[in-house]
Motif scaffolding. Structure first.
Motif, PDB file in Angstrom:
ATOM      1  N   THR A 211       2.321 -18.142   1.368  1.00 37.05           N
ATOM      2  CA  THR A 211       1.191 -17.421   1.955  1.00 37.05           C
ATOM      3  C   THR A 211       1.126 -16.017   1.384  1.00 37.05           C
ATOM      4  O   THR A 211       2.126 -15.479   0.900  1.00 37.05           O
ATOM      5  CB  THR A 211       1.343 -17.332   3.485  1.00 37.05           C
ATOM      6  N   HIS A 212      -0.065 -15.448   1.443  1.00 35.18           N
ATOM      7  CA  HIS A 212      -0.287 -14.098   0.943  1.00 35.18           C
ATOM      8  C   HIS A 212      -0.389 -13.133   2.119  1.00 35.18           C
ATOM      9  O   HIS A 212      -1.070 -13.427   3.113  1.00 35.18           O
ATOM     10  CB  HIS A 212      -1.567 -14.034   0.104  1.00 35.18           C
ATOM     11  N   TRP A 213       0.239 -11.961   1.954  1.00 34.30           N
ATOM     12  CA  TRP A 213       0.168 -10.917   2.959  1.00 34.30           C
ATOM     13  C   TRP A 213      -0.282  -9.635   2.288  1.00 34.30           C
ATOM     14  O   TRP A 213       0.225  -9.247   1.240  1.00 34.30           O
ATOM     15  CB  TRP A 213       1.516 -10.706   3.643  1.00 34.30           C
ATOM     16  N   ALA A 214      -1.269  -8.986   2.926  1.00 35.10           N
ATOM     17  CA  ALA A 214      -1.774  -7.712   2.413  1.00 35.10           C
ATOM     18  C   ALA A 214      -1.295  -6.586   3.323  1.00 35.10           C
ATOM     19  O   ALA A 214      -1.441  -6.676   4.547  1.00 35.10           O
ATOM     20  CB  ALA A 214      -3.304  -7.720   2.346  1.00 35.10           C
ATOM     21  N   ARG A 215      -0.757  -5.545   2.698  1.00 29.05           N
ATOM     22  CA  ARG A 215      -0.225  -4.425   3.473  1.00 29.05           C
ATOM     23  C   ARG A 215      -0.808  -3.122   2.937  1.00 29.05           C
ATOM     24  O   ARG A 215      -0.769  -2.872   1.730  1.00 29.05           O
ATOM     25  CB  ARG A 215       1.297  -4.393   3.378  1.00 29.05           C
ATOM     26  N   LEU A 216      -1.320  -2.323   3.848  1.00 23.65           N
ATOM     27  CA  LEU A 216      -1.879  -1.024   3.493  1.00 23.65           C
ATOM     28  C   LEU A 216      -0.874   0.055   3.873  1.00 23.65           C
ATOM     29  O   LEU A 216      -0.574   0.245   5.057  1.00 23.65           O
ATOM     30  CB  LEU A 216      -3.210  -0.793   4.218  1.00 23.65           C
ATOM     31  N   THR A 217      -0.343   0.728   2.884  1.00 20.12           N
ATOM     32  CA  THR A 217       0.664   1.751   3.108  1.00 20.12           C
ATOM     33  C   THR A 217       0.486   2.875   2.114  1.00 20.12           C
ATOM     34  O   THR A 217      -0.178   2.715   1.073  1.00 20.12           O
ATOM     35  CB  THR A 217       2.081   1.151   2.979  1.00 20.12           C
ATOM     36  N   LEU A 218       1.066   4.017   2.417  1.00 21.64           N
ATOM     37  CA  LEU A 218       1.010   5.176   1.513  1.00 21.64           C
ATOM     38  C   LEU A 218       2.179   5.129   0.541  1.00 21.64           C
ATOM     39  O   LEU A 218       3.295   4.749   0.919  1.00 21.64           O
ATOM     40  CB  LEU A 218       1.054   6.468   2.330  1.00 21.64           C
ATOM     41  N   PRO A 219       1.962   5.537  -0.702  1.00 16.78           N
ATOM     42  CA  PRO A 219       0.664   5.894  -1.306  1.00 16.78           C
ATOM     43  C   PRO A 219      -0.138   4.643  -1.669  1.00 16.78           C
ATOM     44  O   PRO A 219       0.431   3.594  -1.942  1.00 16.78           O
ATOM     45  CB  PRO A 219       1.063   6.669  -2.553  1.00 16.78           C
ATOM     46  N   LEU A 220      -1.445   4.799  -1.641  1.00 19.13           N
ATOM     47  CA  LEU A 220      -2.308   3.660  -1.971  1.00 19.13           C
ATOM     48  C   LEU A 220      -2.188   3.320  -3.452  1.00 19.13           C
ATOM     49  O   LEU A 220      -1.985   4.184  -4.293  1.00 19.13           O
ATOM     50  CB  LEU A 220      -3.768   3.989  -1.631  1.00 19.13           C
ATOM     51  N   GLU A 221      -2.317   2.050  -3.753  1.00 23.87           N
ATOM     52  CA  GLU A 221      -2.250   1.574  -5.143  1.00 23.87           C
ATOM     53  C   GLU A 221      -3.587   0.926  -5.494  1.00 23.87           C
ATOM     54  O   GLU A 221      -3.868  -0.192  -5.064  1.00 23.87           O
ATOM     55  CB  GLU A 221      -1.105   0.570  -5.335  1.00 23.87           C
ATOM     56  N   PHE A 222      -4.391   1.653  -6.266  1.00 21.84           N
ATOM     57  CA  PHE A 222      -5.686   1.136  -6.708  1.00 21.84           C
ATOM     58  C   PHE A 222      -5.547   0.491  -8.078  1.00 21.84           C
ATOM     59  O   PHE A 222      -4.637   0.838  -8.847  1.00 21.84           O
ATOM     60  CB  PHE A 222      -6.718   2.267  -6.767  1.00 21.84           C
ATOM     61  N   PRO A 223      -6.445  -0.426  -8.399  1.00 22.39           N
ATOM     62  CA  PRO A 223      -6.403  -1.028  -9.753  1.00 22.39           C
ATOM     63  C   PRO A 223      -6.650   0.031 -10.814  1.00 22.39           C
ATOM     64  O   PRO A 223      -7.557   0.858 -10.684  1.00 22.39           O
ATOM     65  CB  PRO A 223      -7.539  -2.066  -9.717  1.00 22.39           C
ATOM     66  N   LYS A 224      -5.838   0.031 -11.844  1.00 21.34           N
ATOM     67  CA  LYS A 224      -5.992   0.973 -12.939  1.00 21.34           C
ATOM     68  C   LYS A 224      -7.087   0.501 -13.875  1.00 21.34           C
ATOM     69  O   LYS A 224      -7.313  -0.704 -14.043  1.00 21.34           O
ATOM     70  CB  LYS A 224      -4.677   1.122 -13.718  1.00 21.34           C
TER      71      LYS A 224
END
Length: 439
Positions: free
Chosen positions: A417-430
């Motif tokens: 299964t896939h889990w999405a976690r929002l935490t600091l620092p954010l990681e945006f696509p380069k």
């Protein structure tokens, strides 16, 4: 009645204008009324020149020099039978050359010098020439071409042979060597062996001017971040709950208008609700039972309205565009949403009754942010993926867009299964920088 065939006199257009009269030039009383040819001169060495300049206006400060063939200089022929030319280099970038273009004998040219005191006219035979300009930078003399051929080295000859008769691999190696060639330096501080000419300096200067206005990698990344779909994050936030504030991304006034009392009463009576979203159904009881956190419940209800808004649209004939139903039908499908909430969703995620590709991406990104707020920033996206009818890779991509991290977790019952976690620092696509294609 006036006669229609009778012509009227022309009236002056301007009132008070005087009739035109010929101006009489005052001439001296001693000037004779007729002129007599006193003599006809034929120069032996330096005849005067009558020059014409078709399509060109010559500057006033030009100085011309006369030239003649070396054979004609020693020849005893008449001066009018010899080929004469005039040339000027006084201009800073243009040379002017005058030559005889019409053969002599068919038409001869003369200059008349008139003396008004005596009334005598002296006639001098002249040469007619045509002066034409030429840009000095485009000229290439035979001597310069000879020097260029003399400077060709054996390596250059081999390069030309390789480009003409070599294999593809050899041609590729020659091309790379030529492109990467750099003039060797002797010692630090000394001039290079190969000096740049004016054309090379101009080319390098133009390249420098063009590249100076090009965006840097940081500027391109900033532009990509600004064009990213979804709400704008607060990158200066020190706590994860402050990155996407519901009142900032939705609006405090709109969020307060979202109805939640009917859901709270249904939970208190231990009754279920009828919804078309599996994600909302599985989280309804847990979120609505918490009376202390009404904001999360309002976010859940607003998210459900957004999902209904997306599902009410239908694919149109235009690729990547979905068509919204009429406003009356949209109000029925989003009931009991207030009119202000419906208008807020419609203006944010559509334009002129159409949900385009950019709007669809924005809907997916907003729903991912809402899910992170509702699930305390750690989401199992499987239910939301089914509601939005997305593939697992597409769902993971939208979580990456909002700065979340997606990890695969092995489970004995559900498998991977896939889990999405929002935490600091954010990681945006380069931003991807494509490598130069090899030829």
């Amino acid at each position: 009645m006036a006669d229609a065939n009778k012509k009227r006199k022309r009236q002056n257009q301007e009132a008070g204008s005087k009739p035109k009269k010929k101006v009489v030039i005052d001439a001296p009383n001693t000037a004779p009324s007729t002129a007599k040819v006193a003599s006809v001169l034929r120069p032996k060495h330096c005849p005067p020149v009558i020059a014409v300049t078709p399509g060109v206006q010559l500057p006033d400060n030009l100085t011309f020099h006369s030239y003649m063939r070396q054979d004609d200089v020693k020849s005893k022929k008449d001066i009018f039978d010899k080929e004469l030319a005039i040339h000027s280099t006084s201009h800073h970038s243009i040379d002017y050359t005058g030559k005889e273009e019409a053969p002599r004998g068919l038409l001869n040219h003369y200059l008349g010098i008139y003396d008004p005191q005596t009334g005598k006219l002296q006639v001098v035979e002249a040469k007619k020439m045509v002066i034409r300009p030429s840009v000095r930078a485009r000229q290439a003399t035979a001597a310069q071409m000879g020097e260029r051929e003399a400077k060709q080295t054996m390596m250059e000859a081999r390069t030309e042979l390789g480009q003409t008769f070599g294999t593809k691999k050899a041609k590729k190696a020659i091309q790379e060597r030529v492109l990467n060639a750099i003039s060797p330096m002797k010692k630090p501080g000394e001039t290079p062996v190969a000096q740049l000419d004016d054309a090379s300096r101009a080319m390098l200067r133009s390249v420098g001017e063009i590249t100076s206005t090009m965006a840097t990698r940081e500027e391109l990344q900033a532009a990509a971040d600004e064009a990213r779909p979804g709400p704008v994050p607060n990158l200066e936030a020190e706590e994860i709950q402050d990155v996407y504030d519901p009142e900032a991304i939705i609006g405090a006034s709109i969020l307060n208008l979202v109805p939640v009392r009917d859901w709270q009463e249904a939970v208190s009576r231990k009754e279920g609700i009828q919804v078309v979203s599996k994600y909302v159904a599985t989280r309804f009881n847990q979120v609505a039972a918490n009376d202390a956190d009404v904001t999360r419940l309002r976010v859940l209800r607003y998210m459900y309205f957004v999902i209904l808004f997306y599902l009410s649209s239908r694919p149109s004939k235009q690729r990547g565009v979905r068509q919204l139903p009429p406003r009356e039908q949209l109000r029925e499908k989003l009931a009991p949403a207030p009119e202000a909430v419906i208008e807020n969703i419609r203006r944010r995620f559509s334009e002129a009754g159409q949900v385009r590709k950019a709007h669809i991406e924005s809907i997916m990104a907003y729903c991912c942010v809402f899910a992170c707020i509702i699930d305390n920033f750690q989401v199992d996206p499987q239910d939301l993926q089914g509601d939005l009818r997305l593939e697992p890779k597409e769902m993971d991509l939208y979580f990456h867009v909002i700065g979340a991290r997606v990890k695969k977790v092995k489970n004995k019952d559900k498998g991977v299964t896939h889990w999405a976690r929002l935490t600091l620092p954010l990681e945006f696509p380069k931003q991807r920088h494509m490598a130069q294609r090899r030829k």
